[in-house]
Design an enzyme around this catalytic site. Structure first.
Site, short mmCIF file in Angstrom:
data_model
loop_
_atom_site.label_atom_id
_atom_site.label_comp_id
_atom_site.label_asym_id
_atom_site.label_seq_id
_atom_site.Cartn_x
_atom_site.Cartn_y
_atom_site.Cartn_z
N LYS A 193 0.75 -1.23 0.31
CA LYS A 193 0.17 0.22 -0.03
C LYS A 193 0.03 1.26 0.08
O LYS A 193 1.75 1.62 0.48
CB LYS A 193 -1.12 -0.37 1.18
CG LYS A 193 -0.39 0.20 2.41
CD LYS A 193 -1.15 -0.27 3.63
CE LYS A 193 -0.70 0.13 4.97
NZ LYS A 193 -1.11 0.40 6.57
N THR A 227 -7.88 2.05 6.83
CA THR A 227 -7.15 1.06 6.04
C THR A 227 -7.98 -0.75 6.33
O THR A 227 -7.58 -0.94 4.71
CB THR A 227 -5.40 0.70 7.28
OG1 THR A 227 -4.88 1.98 6.96
CG2 THR A 227 -4.84 -0.14 6.56
#
Length: 318
Positions: A193, A227
């Site tokens: 990410k 997240t």
């Protein structure tokens, strides 16, 4: 020996402190913590602590700065009352995500907090699942780093999850994910990410096969939920089933409760390092809260009587 041991609680999670004291067969110490009209914090220990080994239980949860200053005042009052040793039990260590510089002219706030706690008078730190292991090196005093992983493993094994795959949301949790996968005898995957800003993430790649599998996401904490939801959505787009989300610390800041109500999440597992009665009521049966007090109580007993915390506590023997 226990007569020279006294445990006190800040205001962040008094219920947890009471549970720890109950397991140790010790009364919770009497300390008056008040706020003046100006907002200043005043502390007064209501019993003698001279030459005692004092344990102060305080999570640096929301409002983190308020609880941090309260902790500093508790330490200073204990030091000035001639406590022998001041042991801090920090179930959640705030500012841990600022453990390194990611851009020019940024602080390393996790190091700053460590220095402040030590300078004020702390002699030992007991904490649980730091965001990054190297934070232990920010202290010039002993740090006992406990983990809730064995609690989570025990729960997951009891569920007999069909076709599981353990997922690390980033490379930083890969070793934990691998250990969990080994215990569950299943594969694991890693998410890659980017972080365009604080509390914002973008999933770019998934390393590992998740299609047709039930993801078990393992994290140290859940904050805003952004997240986690991004990870769950990316897994779903790659053919995964609904996910189980596991973390030690449930901060649930901002609109986390709404985000985590996603139908792609089967269950959310956290511990009670942070007090969260409101969150439990909002999530209902979707949220499972594991008790952390037995781990803390065992660590305190070992500190007092001697022994190995790693082999007796972190090995899952308590």
């Amino acid at each position: 020996m226990m007569q020279k041991i006294k445990l006190f609680s800040g205001t962040s999670n008094r219920k947890l402190a009471e549970q720890v004291c109950s397991l140790l067969g010790q009364p919770l110490g009497d300390v008056a913590i008040t706020r003046q009209q100006s907002g200043e914090i005043h502390v007064s220990y209501q019993e003698p602590i001279r030459t005692c080994d004092v344990f102060i239980i305080q999570a640096m949860s929301h409002p983190v700065n308020e609880h941090l200053v309260e902790l500093l005042v508790l330490i200073d009052a204990a030091k000035r009352a001639s406590a022998n040793k001041i042991n801090l039990i920090l179930p959640y260590y705030g500012y841990a995500r600022q453990e390194r510089k990611t851009a020019p002219r940024e602080p390393i706030s996790a190091k700053l907090v460590a220095e402040v706690l030590t300078t004020v008078g702390a002699n030992r730190i007991v904490t649980i699942d730091l965001h990054a292991d190297p934070i232990q090196g920010f202290f010039e005093i002993p740090v006992d780093h406990l983990t809730a992983l064995d609690l989570i493993i025990h729960l997951l094994k009891s569920k007999n999850i069909k076709n599981p795959v353990v997922v690390s949301p980033d490379a930083g949790r890969a070793s934990t994910a691998e250990k969990l996968a080994d215990e569950l005898n299943c594969p694991f995957a890693i998410m890659i990410k980017n972080r365009p800003a604080h509390n914002q993430t973008e999933i770019t790649h998934i390393i590992g096969d998740v299609a047709g599998k039930t993801p078990i996401i393992i994290e140290d904490l859940i904050d805003t939920g952004n997240t986690i939801v991004n990870v769950v959505n990316a897994l779903k787009q790659n053919g995964a089933e609904n996910a189980y989300v596991c973390a030690t610390h449930g901060l649930f800041s901002g609109g986390a409760r709404n985000l985590l109500a996603s139908p792609n999440i089967s269950e959310i597992v956290v511990t009670d390092t942070i007090a969260m009665q409101e969150e439990h009521e909002a999530f209902g049966e979707k949220l499972i809260i594991l008790p952390i007090a037995p781990i803390i109580a065992a660590a305190v007993q070992i500190i007092i009587q001697g022994g190995s915390i790693d082999t007796q506590v972190n090995s899952g023997k308590v």
